[in-house]
Motif scaffolding. Structure first.
Motif, PDB file in Angstrom:
ATOM      1  N   PRO A  39       0.797  -1.232   0.000  1.00  0.00           N
ATOM      2  CA  PRO A  39       0.000   0.000   0.000  1.00  0.00           C
ATOM      3  C   PRO A  39       0.825   1.276   0.000  1.00  0.00           C
ATOM      4  CG  PRO A  39      -0.053  -1.025   2.155  1.00  0.00           C
ATOM      5  CD  PRO A  39       0.655  -1.983   1.236  1.00  0.00           C
ATOM      6  N   THR A  40       2.111   1.192   0.295  1.00  0.00           N
ATOM      7  CA  THR A  40       2.924   2.410   0.293  1.00  0.00           C
ATOM      8  C   THR A  40       3.578   2.647  -1.061  1.00  0.00           C
ATOM      9  OG1 THR A  40       4.873   1.235   1.126  1.00  0.00           O
ATOM     10  CG2 THR A  40       3.375   2.220   2.759  1.00  0.00           C
ATOM     11  N   HIS A  41       3.302   1.774  -2.000  1.00  0.00           N
ATOM     12  CA  HIS A  41       3.882   1.919  -3.338  1.00  0.00           C
ATOM     13  C   HIS A  41       3.410   3.202  -4.011  1.00  0.00           C
ATOM     14  CE1 HIS A  41       5.081   1.122  -7.421  1.00  0.00           C
ATOM     15  NE2 HIS A  41       3.845   1.324  -7.808  1.00  0.00           N
ATOM     16  N   SER A  42       4.321   3.912  -4.619  1.00  0.00           N
ATOM     17  CA  SER A  42       3.975   5.091  -5.399  1.00  0.00           C
ATOM     18  C   SER A  42       4.737   5.043  -6.700  1.00  0.00           C
ATOM     19  CB  SER A  42       4.330   6.376  -4.644  1.00  0.00           C
ATOM     20  OG  SER A  42       4.261   7.469  -5.515  1.00  0.00           O
ATOM     21  N   CYS A  43       4.011   5.021  -7.811  1.00  0.00           N
ATOM     22  CA  CYS A  43       4.672   4.970  -9.107  1.00  0.00           C
ATOM     23  C   CYS A  43       5.525   6.203  -9.334  1.00  0.00           C
ATOM     24  CB  CYS A  43       3.644   4.827 -10.217  1.00  0.00           C
ATOM     25  SG  CYS A  43       2.800   3.236 -10.128  1.00  0.00           S
ATOM     26  N   GLN A  44       5.153   7.335  -8.754  1.00  0.00           N
ATOM     27  CA  GLN A  44       5.997   8.517  -8.885  1.00  0.00           C
ATOM     28  C   GLN A  44       7.321   8.272  -8.181  1.00  0.00           C
ATOM     29  OE1 GLN A  44       3.859  12.025  -7.758  1.00  0.00           O
ATOM     30  NE2 GLN A  44       2.535  11.898  -9.529  1.00  0.00           N
ATOM     31  N   VAL A  63      -1.329  10.849  -6.908  1.00  0.00           N
ATOM     32  CA  VAL A  63      -1.474   9.439  -6.545  1.00  0.00           C
ATOM     33  C   VAL A  63      -2.425   9.356  -5.362  1.00  0.00           C
ATOM     34  CG1 VAL A  63       0.788   8.764  -7.409  1.00  0.00           C
ATOM     35  CG2 VAL A  63       0.563   9.488  -5.045  1.00  0.00           C
ATOM     36  N   ALA A  64      -3.111   8.233  -5.238  1.00  0.00           N
ATOM     37  CA  ALA A  64      -4.015   8.048  -4.105  1.00  0.00           C
ATOM     38  C   ALA A  64      -3.211   8.168  -2.821  1.00  0.00           C
ATOM     39  CB  ALA A  64      -4.693   6.691  -4.195  1.00  0.00           C
ATOM     40  N   CYS A  65      -3.727   8.904  -1.875  1.00  0.00           N
ATOM     41  CA  CYS A  65      -3.000   9.186  -0.637  1.00  0.00           C
ATOM     42  C   CYS A  65      -3.757   8.594   0.538  1.00  0.00           C
ATOM     43  CB  CYS A  65      -2.848  10.702  -0.488  1.00  0.00           C
ATOM     44  SG  CYS A  65      -1.726  11.177   0.819  1.00  0.00           S
ATOM     45  N   ARG A  66      -3.022   7.929   1.429  1.00  0.00           N
ATOM     46  CA  ARG A  66      -3.614   7.330   2.625  1.00  0.00           C
ATOM     47  C   ARG A  66      -3.125   8.073   3.860  1.00  0.00           C
ATOM     48  NH1 ARG A  66      -4.046   1.247   1.685  1.00  0.00           N
ATOM     49  NH2 ARG A  66      -3.403   1.156   3.844  1.00  0.00           N
ATOM     50  N   ARG A  67      -3.767   7.811   4.977  1.00  0.00           N
ATOM     51  CA  ARG A  67      -3.392   8.485   6.230  1.00  0.00           C
ATOM     52  C   ARG A  67      -1.939   8.229   6.622  1.00  0.00           C
ATOM     53  NH1 ARG A  67      -7.607  10.975   8.235  1.00  0.00           N
ATOM     54  NH2 ARG A  67      -9.691  10.122   8.012  1.00  0.00           N
ATOM     55  N   ASP A  68      -1.386   7.085   6.202  1.00  0.00           N
ATOM     56  CA  ASP A  68      -0.001   6.771   6.553  1.00  0.00           C
ATOM     57  C   ASP A  68       0.991   7.211   5.472  1.00  0.00           C
ATOM     58  OD1 ASP A  68      -0.738   4.889   4.650  1.00  0.00           O
ATOM     59  OD2 ASP A  68       0.049   3.164   5.758  1.00  0.00           O
ATOM     60  N   ALA A  69       0.531   7.976   4.500  1.00  0.00           N
ATOM     61  CA  ALA A  69       1.428   8.463   3.445  1.00  0.00           C
ATOM     62  C   ALA A  69       2.444   9.430   4.049  1.00  0.00           C
ATOM     63  CB  ALA A  69       0.626   9.158   2.349  1.00  0.00           C
ATOM     64  N   PRO A  70       3.661   9.392   3.539  1.00  0.00           N
ATOM     65  CA  PRO A  70       4.678  10.290   4.095  1.00  0.00           C
ATOM     66  C   PRO A  70       4.464  11.731   3.640  1.00  0.00           C
ATOM     67  CG  PRO A  70       5.583   9.078   2.239  1.00  0.00           C
ATOM     68  CD  PRO A  70       4.197   8.524   2.493  1.00  0.00           C
ATOM     69  N   ARG A  71       4.726  12.651   4.546  1.00  0.00           N
ATOM     70  CA  ARG A  71       4.740  14.069   4.191  1.00  0.00           C
ATOM     71  C   ARG A  71       6.044  14.353   3.455  1.00  0.00           C
ATOM     72  NH1 ARG A  71       3.049  16.198  10.154  1.00  0.00           N
ATOM     73  NH2 ARG A  71       0.925  15.417  10.104  1.00  0.00           N
ATOM     74  N   THR A 143      -2.689  18.355   2.099  1.00  0.00           N
ATOM     75  CA  THR A 143      -3.336  17.047   2.106  1.00  0.00           C
ATOM     76  C   THR A 143      -3.973  16.824   3.466  1.00  0.00           C
ATOM     77  OG1 THR A 143      -1.787  16.231   0.464  1.00  0.00           O
ATOM     78  CG2 THR A 143      -2.976  14.570   1.735  1.00  0.00           C
ATOM     79  N   HIS A 144      -5.283  16.820   3.479  1.00  0.00           N
ATOM     80  CA  HIS A 144      -6.057  16.738   4.715  1.00  0.00           C
ATOM     81  C   HIS A 144      -5.771  15.454   5.475  1.00  0.00           C
ATOM     82  CE1 HIS A 144      -9.107  19.790   2.958  1.00  0.00           C
ATOM     83  NE2 HIS A 144      -7.981  19.839   2.325  1.00  0.00           N
ATOM     84  N   LYS A 145      -5.658  14.335   4.761  1.00  0.00           N
ATOM     85  CA  LYS A 145      -5.482  13.042   5.420  1.00  0.00           C
ATOM     86  C   LYS A 145      -4.218  12.975   6.257  1.00  0.00           C
ATOM     87  CE  LYS A 145      -8.068  10.072   2.304  1.00  0.00           C
ATOM     88  NZ  LYS A 145      -7.993   8.960   1.361  1.00  0.00           N
ATOM     89  N   ILE A 146      -3.176  13.662   5.834  1.00  0.00           N
ATOM     90  CA  ILE A 146      -1.910  13.601   6.574  1.00  0.00           C
ATOM     91  C   ILE A 146      -1.629  14.897   7.337  1.00  0.00           C
ATOM     92  CG2 ILE A 146      -0.916  11.872   5.044  1.00  0.00           C
ATOM     93  CD1 ILE A 146       0.760  14.114   3.752  1.00  0.00           C
ATOM     94  N   ARG A 147      -2.566  15.846   7.278  1.00  0.00           N
ATOM     95  CA  ARG A 147      -2.411  17.133   7.949  1.00  0.00           C
ATOM     96  C   ARG A 147      -1.057  17.765   7.638  1.00  0.00           C
ATOM     97  NH1 ARG A 147      -5.493  19.330  11.360  1.00  0.00           N
ATOM     98  NH2 ARG A 147      -3.852  20.093  12.728  1.00  0.00           N
ATOM     99  N   ASN A 152       1.616  15.472  -3.968  1.00  0.00           N
ATOM    100  CA  ASN A 152       0.415  15.847  -4.727  1.00  0.00           C
ATOM    101  C   ASN A 152       0.145  17.348  -4.665  1.00  0.00           C
ATOM    102  OD1 ASN A 152      -0.083  13.145  -5.309  1.00  0.00           O
ATOM    103  ND2 ASN A 152      -1.686  12.926  -3.781  1.00  0.00           N
ATOM    104  N   ASP A 153       0.415  17.961  -3.519  1.00  0.00           N
ATOM    105  CA  ASP A 153       0.141  19.392  -3.363  1.00  0.00           C
ATOM    106  C   ASP A 153       1.024  20.220  -4.288  1.00  0.00           C
ATOM    107  OD1 ASP A 153      -1.813  19.038  -1.235  1.00  0.00           O
ATOM    108  OD2 ASP A 153      -0.096  18.342  -0.064  1.00  0.00           O
TER     109      ASP A 153
END
Length: 167
Positions: A39-44, A63-71, A143-147, A152-153
């Motif tokens: 789930p942490t895979h990012s093609c970018q 890319v789809a972003c999850r709550r555990d995505a790195p800032r 990105t709201h999910k990761i505050r 992406n921003d």
């Protein structure tokens, strides 16, 4: 319409229901390493690991972003910021954001630009805060999910700059 701004959906790319991990190739035409099982895979991120330089931010996709995505790290902010030089890094309620005010000759032009940014946000699945006033639209990306800030921003800030330049 003022400034040649066209708020029709044709002015921005259509949202694709395909995410890069749904197929064996991604938007950069590179083989994928990760899968849905990762789930942490990012093609970018894959694109960044090759010898080829990454495409400009405005040519990349969110890319789809999850709550555990790195800032983004301070080093990444320093590397990405030159591609969006007119944006300010602002902290609001402890959350960093990219903010830029775009100026227009009247309210109608500001509103048309707001509509374009909204259509772009829908196409990419990433949404800003928008403030439309007489002669000005202020756009804030985070990105709201990761505050905080995600790559992406920066991609969306560059795409917003492109919209403004095309009008």
């Amino acid at each position: 319409m003022p400034l040649g701004l066209d708020p029709t959906p044709a002015a921005v790319p259509e949202r694709s229901s395909r995410r890069c991990c749904d197929t064996s190739r991604n938007d950069f035409d590179l083989p994928l390493v990760g899968t849905r099982a990762n789930p942490t895979h990012s093609c970018q991120e894959d694109a960044m690991e090759t010898d080829a330089p990454p495409p400009p931010l405005a040519r990349q996709r969110c890319v789809a972003c999850r709550r555990d995505a790195p800032r983004v790290t301070p080093e990444e902010v320093a590397a990405l910021s030159p591609q969006i030089p007119d944006w300010e890094l602002v902290e609001v309620d402890g959350v960093p954001r990219l903010v830029r005010a775009f100026r227009f000759p009247d309210f109608a032009a500001a509103l048309a630009f707001t509509d374009l940014v909204g259509a772009l946000a829908e196409a990419e699945g990433h949404h800003p805060a928008l403030l439309t006033e007489w002669g000005r639209t202020t756009v804030s990306w985070w990105t709201h999910k990761i505050r905080g800030l995600h790559r992406n921003d920066f991609v969306m800030a560059a795409k917003t700059d492109e919209l403004a330049a095309s009008g």
